[in-house]
Scaffold this motif. Structure first.
Motif: not given
Length: 80
Positions: A63-79
């Motif tokens: 249930g995710l779009t590519r944009e949502q996946a990129l937004e979450e996936g590109l966050k730094p690991f400490w956030r």
């Protein structure tokens, strides 16, 4: 419930109340509860990398779009 479960629920509710008083959010939403800070960082890093590697069909299944996946996936690991 047995007595041990009641104690765990009470302690968990106290931890949540303490976190809210300190302005902290629950940062371990889907991570195993036994992780320390570094374990949580490691978990975030690897799950975010896996999220970026998903195909369009797999993203549709969760249930995710590519944009949502990129937004979450590109966050730094400490956030969170």
């Amino acid at each position: 419930m047995n007595g041990l479960s009641d104690v765990r629920l009470t302690l968990h509710s106290q931890e949540l109340a303490t976190g809210q008083k300190n302005g902290m959010r629950a940062t371990m939403r889907n991570a195993p509860s036994c992780l320390n800070r570094w374990g949580l960082f490691w978990h975030r890093l690897h799950t975010r990398q896996a999220l970026l590697a998903l195909t369009p069909d797999q993203l549709k299944d969760i249930g995710l779009t590519r944009e949502q996946a990129l937004e979450e996936g590109l966050k730094p690991f400490w956030r969170s």
